[in-house]
Design an enzyme around this catalytic site. Structure first.
Site, PDB file in Angstrom:
ATOM      1  N   TYR A 178     -18.962  -4.401   9.500  1.00  0.00           N
ATOM      2  CA  TYR A 178     -18.140  -3.931  10.623  1.00  0.00           C
ATOM      3  C   TYR A 178     -18.855  -3.983  11.974  1.00  0.00           C
ATOM      4  O   TYR A 178     -18.534  -4.801  12.823  1.00  0.00           O
ATOM      5  CB  TYR A 178     -17.628  -2.506  10.352  1.00  0.00           C
ATOM      6  CG  TYR A 178     -16.743  -2.452   9.133  1.00  0.00           C
ATOM      7  CD1 TYR A 178     -15.453  -2.979   9.166  1.00  0.00           C
ATOM      8  CD2 TYR A 178     -17.192  -1.919   7.932  1.00  0.00           C
ATOM      9  CE1 TYR A 178     -14.644  -2.973   8.051  1.00  0.00           C
ATOM     10  CE2 TYR A 178     -16.387  -1.906   6.804  1.00  0.00           C
ATOM     11  CZ  TYR A 178     -15.114  -2.428   6.870  1.00  0.00           C
ATOM     12  OH  TYR A 178     -14.321  -2.435   5.761  1.00  0.00           O
TER      13      TYR A 178
ATOM     14  N   PRO B 229      -6.325  -3.309   9.948  1.00  0.00           N
ATOM     15  CA  PRO B 229      -5.009  -3.474   9.332  1.00  0.00           C
ATOM     16  C   PRO B 229      -3.930  -2.727  10.118  1.00  0.00           C
ATOM     17  O   PRO B 229      -4.212  -1.802  10.873  1.00  0.00           O
ATOM     18  CB  PRO B 229      -5.176  -2.823   7.959  1.00  0.00           C
ATOM     19  CG  PRO B 229      -6.615  -2.539   7.802  1.00  0.00           C
ATOM     20  CD  PRO B 229      -7.184  -2.426   9.164  1.00  0.00           C
TER      21      PRO B 229
ATOM     22  N   LYS C  64       4.195  -0.942 -16.749  1.00  0.00           N
ATOM     23  CA  LYS C  64       3.626   0.087 -17.636  1.00  0.00           C
ATOM     24  C   LYS C  64       4.367   0.108 -18.975  1.00  0.00           C
ATOM     25  O   LYS C  64       3.751   0.320 -20.024  1.00  0.00           O
ATOM     26  CB  LYS C  64       3.768   1.466 -16.982  1.00  0.00           C
ATOM     27  CG  LYS C  64       2.770   1.747 -15.869  1.00  0.00           C
ATOM     28  CD  LYS C  64       2.849   3.230 -15.553  1.00  0.00           C
ATOM     29  CE  LYS C  64       2.451   3.581 -14.167  1.00  0.00           C
ATOM     30  NZ  LYS C  64       2.659   4.976 -13.832  1.00  0.00           N
ATOM     31  N   SER C  65       5.677  -0.103 -18.922  1.00  0.00           N
ATOM     32  CA  SER C  65       6.458  -0.074 -20.173  1.00  0.00           C
ATOM     33  C   SER C  65       5.993  -1.184 -21.119  1.00  0.00           C
ATOM     34  O   SER C  65       6.196  -1.106 -22.324  1.00  0.00           O
ATOM     35  CB  SER C  65       7.957  -0.212 -19.882  1.00  0.00           C
ATOM     36  OG  SER C  65       8.252  -1.568 -19.563  1.00  0.00           O
TER      37      SER C  65
ATOM     38  N   LYS D 279       2.948  -1.803 -21.493  1.00  0.00           N
ATOM     39  CA  LYS D 279       1.579  -1.364 -21.832  1.00  0.00           C
ATOM     40  C   LYS D 279       0.516  -2.221 -21.155  1.00  0.00           C
ATOM     41  O   LYS D 279      -0.526  -2.582 -21.732  1.00  0.00           O
ATOM     42  CB  LYS D 279       1.360  -1.332 -23.351  1.00  0.00           C
ATOM     43  CG  LYS D 279       2.426  -0.555 -24.108  1.00  0.00           C
ATOM     44  CD  LYS D 279       1.816   0.262 -25.207  1.00  0.00           C
ATOM     45  CE  LYS D 279       2.787   1.181 -25.944  1.00  0.00           C
ATOM     46  NZ  LYS D 279       4.024   1.523 -25.291  1.00  0.00           N
ATOM     47  N   LEU D 280       0.813  -2.559 -19.904  1.00  0.00           N
ATOM     48  CA  LEU D 280      -0.142  -3.349 -19.126  1.00  0.00           C
ATOM     49  C   LEU D 280      -0.500  -2.599 -17.851  1.00  0.00           C
ATOM     50  O   LEU D 280       0.306  -1.800 -17.343  1.00  0.00           O
ATOM     51  CB  LEU D 280       0.472  -4.703 -18.758  1.00  0.00           C
ATOM     52  CG  LEU D 280       0.799  -5.635 -19.933  1.00  0.00           C
ATOM     53  CD1 LEU D 280       1.621  -6.828 -19.448  1.00  0.00           C
ATOM     54  CD2 LEU D 280      -0.479  -6.109 -20.629  1.00  0.00           C
TER      55      LEU D 280
ATOM     56  N   SER E  39     -10.288  -5.318  -3.429  1.00  0.00           N
ATOM     57  CA  SER E  39     -11.211  -4.201  -3.241  1.00  0.00           C
ATOM     58  C   SER E  39     -10.976  -3.121  -4.284  1.00  0.00           C
ATOM     59  O   SER E  39      -9.835  -2.762  -4.586  1.00  0.00           O
ATOM     60  CB  SER E  39     -11.079  -3.600  -1.840  1.00  0.00           C
ATOM     61  OG  SER E  39      -9.765  -3.676  -1.402  1.00  0.00           O
TER      62      SER E  39
ATOM     63  N   SER F 231      -5.599  -6.381  -1.471  1.00  0.00           N
ATOM     64  CA  SER F 231      -5.939  -4.978  -1.578  1.00  0.00           C
ATOM     65  C   SER F 231      -4.691  -4.201  -1.932  1.00  0.00           C
ATOM     66  O   SER F 231      -3.627  -4.441  -1.370  1.00  0.00           O
ATOM     67  CB  SER F 231      -6.482  -4.508  -0.223  1.00  0.00           C
ATOM     68  OG  SER F 231      -7.028  -3.250  -0.358  1.00  0.00           O
ATOM     69  N   GLN F 232      -4.854  -3.316  -2.908  1.00  0.00           N
ATOM     70  CA  GLN F 232      -3.736  -2.424  -3.192  1.00  0.00           C
ATOM     71  C   GLN F 232      -3.874  -1.209  -2.288  1.00  0.00           C
ATOM     72  O   GLN F 232      -4.901  -0.521  -2.333  1.00  0.00           O
ATOM     73  CB  GLN F 232      -3.746  -1.967  -4.659  1.00  0.00           C
ATOM     74  CG  GLN F 232      -2.565  -1.075  -4.961  1.00  0.00           C
ATOM     75  CD  GLN F 232      -2.587  -0.362  -6.302  1.00  0.00           C
ATOM     76  OE1 GLN F 232      -2.279   0.815  -6.378  1.00  0.00           O
ATOM     77  NE2 GLN F 232      -2.932  -1.065  -7.369  1.00  0.00           N
TER      78      GLN F 232
END
Ligand code: COA
Length: 638
Positions: free
Chosen positions: A121, A134, A435-436, A438-439, A466, A566-567
């Site tokens: 940075y 961002p 999720k249903s 199973k992932l 990240s 990035s989530q």
């Protein structure tokens, strides 16, 4: 040695949460860094968190070799393997550097923290706009009157104040990752913080104050949120303050000092030095530096002329990333401030945040807090008997500074016209469906992006995600290298017309599992990127030649992150957005919600290989294909 071509290629790359530090030359010692803090933030380990580990050298090198494989031909891989072997050999340079790094880790609470802040940075010289900061788009509003805009702005400020008081009194619940508490110090760094441009390196200034900076028509104001009686203003009182601001700034000023903050950091540092020769300017700059946040009251941008939600998302994303350039709201900003709320006349709302003090997650949590506060119809609790009027901040602008403002306008406009955006809500399914099955939703979405890139470009795309390392004191991020042998195999299997659904399902499972395994390690600080960065920086610090490993094709290609992701999860229908890491890359920030996913993708217009609309189409198709494969598999089992 880096070739000139490589250096050119690496200029202009973004560093969100990022890996750019690998390439960065400017680097100053930690002694210099600490003197850059104008007021120290708590550095002690009050939460008693563990220290960031230094991974075992052999573990990192083995892992690294796996991640470079998709990017190399067999003969190149053989060269990289030999290099790694000699680097990690008994008595080799790798071991020497490892010992030095381990020594540093004993001497610092977090061996990486200061290095990271500087290399990723504060020492980075490209503009913060597009390349680092961002935008975060809030759910759309429709303001029919100026009063509605100002009421929304007042509520945003009051919500932020309430949130700040929770942070100040340590009442934000400690976030957890499984059983591990996460470092909450980043929360303490988002209000009152400002980046200050400097010669070669910027600094961060941390402050506590009782006022905000408001910018309208490029005029800058000091607006007190507490009255002379030390009581917080009510919502109506803040609206009155903002009305006065608007009354005092009916026409845009040409002396748009704010646009200077969008410049290359060296250019801005030079302008800053010129400005601070004048006492009036010094006082105004110090006033902005110390305010809690900036509020940008923006002009209308025709948001609701667009019936299409995607078009509105693109407009809002552009406004939060760069303000649309000098002829839109791009000069109505102070990009050095950590949090700049944007409240546009026709309903663009969101924020821009300067990335150096914190990651996206505290900002996303702040966003949900603000949206809840507003949606629940909350109002301030107090009324001041003696509000103080807004104070216009004066600047004496010499001809020299005027010329720099004109140049900054042109530079910003070039940045704006070179950034392509495609933001959309994928509404066919969200986290719940994944999720249903199973992932892991995150690993699934990462593999969808890998597949989309391969579908489009027919080559593996080095891929940065990240992962938060906040389970450690002072932890920021580690890179998840999402491009793997398994992800490429998955994409190939999906695209092969001879593959059976069973083979596709198996390849999908394997790729997701591979990503999940890497994620778990990265979250614990056992990725490869930060460790390799540490070994490189410790070499520099000790005057040791940078090992060949860092200029090898394996390193260069696997770190040329063509997909930067990035989530940043928030519950509201908002999303974060930012620019790509490399000239021929994409950035995708995503917010997976229960039943839909917001994606924000950007690319550089100047690059002939990338195109956001094609990438989006490939991503949607990939998500559909993956969904279908999963359902086929479920049916086959019944
Ligand atoms: N079956 C069913 N459910 C599963 C599953 C499976 N196999 N695997 C995971 N899940 C569930 C999880 O339990 C979790 O449930 P919750 O919604 O009830 O909490 C949910 O799915 C999401 O988990 P997953 O998608 O696997 O991962 P994640 O949301 O924890 O995200 C990271 C992973 C790496 C993104 C996250 O840990 C992280 O580091 N985030 C911060 C990134 C960052 O710093 N961004 C800002 C940069 S500016």
């Amino acid at each position: 040695m880096k070739s000139l071509k490589n250096i050119k290629m690496l200029r202009g790359i973004n560093k969100i949460c990022g890996p750019r530090s690998f390439f960065m030359e400017p680097y100053v010692s930690s002694f210099q860094l600490s003197s850059h803090y104008s007021s120290a933030k708590p550095a002690a380990n009050a939460q008693n968190l563990p220290r960031l580990p230094v991974p075992k050298l052999s573990d990192t090198l083995n892992k690294y070799l796996k991640t470079v494989k998709p990017h190399l031909k067999d003969e190149e891989f053989a060269i990289t393997s030999r290099l790694i072997q000699s680097f990690g050999a008994e008595g080799g340079v790798g071991q020497k550097l490892q010992a030095l790094l381990e020594k540093r880790a004993q001497e610092h609470l977090n061996w990486l923290e200061e290095w990271w802040l500087l290399t990723a940075y504060l020492g980075y010289r490209d503009p913060v706009v597009v390349y680092s900061s961002p935008g975060l788009v809030f759910p759309f509003r429709k303001f029919n009157t100026q009063n509605e805009q100002l009421k929304y702005a007042a509520k945003t400020l009051l919500a932020a104040l309430e949130y700040k008081s929770l942070i100040d009194s340590d009442k934000i619940p400690t976030e957890m990752m499984g059983k591990n508490p996460l470092d909450m110090l980043q929360y303490k760094k988002i209000f009152g913080t400002c980046r200050i441009p400097g010669d070669k390196t910027d600094k961060l200034s941390f402050n506590d104050s009782k006022y905000v900076t408001v910018i309208h028509n490029n005029h800058i104001f000091h607006v007190d949120l507490w009255g002379a009686d030390n009581v917080v203003l009510s919502e109506d009182q803040i609206v009155q303050q903002l009305k006065q601001v608007i009354e005092l700034s009916k026409t845009p000023t040409d002396n748009a000092i704010g646009v200077l903050t969008s410049e290359n950091r060296d250019a801005w540092a030079k302008a800053y030095q010129l400005l601070t020769k004048d006492q009036v300017n010094r006082e105004s700059l110090a006033d902005i530096e110390k305010s809690i946040v900036v509020l940008c009251l923006d002009s209308a941008v025709g948001l609701w002329d667009n019936k299409d939600k995607n078009a509105r998302q693109n407009i809002a994303a552009a406004q939060t990333i760069h303000g649309g350039g000098s002829r839109s709201n791009g000069s109505n900003r102070w990009f050095d401030k950590t949090v700049q709320f944007i409240v546009g006349a026709d309903g663009v709302t969101g924020l821009t945040y300067e990335h150096s003090p914190a990651e996206g997650q505290p900002i996303a949590v702040l966003t949900d807090f603000i949206i809840n506060y507003i949606d629940q119809g909350k109002e301030g609790k107090s009324v001041s008997a003696s509000p103080k009027p807004p104070v216009p901040l004066k600047f004496n602008v010499t001809n020299e500074v005027s010329a720099l403002i004109r140049t900054a306008n042109e530079s910003l406009d070039r940045l704006v016209s070179n950034l392509e955006l495609n933001c959309f809500t994928y509404d066919k399914y969200g986290k719940n469906f994944i999720k249903s099955q199973k992932l892991s939703p995150d690993s699934y979405l990462q593999m969808a992006m890998q597949y989309a890139f391969y579908r489009l470009h027919k080559t593996p795309g080095a891929h940065y995600e990240s992962a938060a390392t906040r389970m450690y004191i002072g932890g920021r991020t580690e890179t998840i290298r999402s491009c793997s042998i398994e992800s490429v195999e998955f994409a190939k299997t999906m695209l092969d017309s001879q593959s059976t659904p069973k083979q596709k399902f198996a390849a999908l499972q394997k790729a997701i599992q591979g990503h999940k395994d890497y994620t778990v390690q990265a979250l614990q600080g056992f990725g490869v990127d930060r460790h390799l960065l540490g070994l490189k920086l410790i070499a520099k610090e000790n005057g040791i030649d940078i090992p060949e490993l860092y200029s090898d094709a394996g390193f260069v290609r696997s770190a040329h992150m063509r997909i930067s992701t990035s989530q940043v999860a928030c519950k509201c229908d908002g999303f974060m957005c930012y620019g790509p890491l490399v000239p021929d890359g994409y950035a995708t920030c995503y917010n997976p919600r229960d039943n839909d996913i917001n994606f924000a993708t950007s690319a550089f217009v100047s690059n002939p290989e990338t195109a956001c609309d094609k990438y989006r189409a490939a991503l949607e198709q990939s998500l559909q294909d993956m969904h279908d494969i999963l359902l086929q598999n479920t049916k086959a089992k019944l």
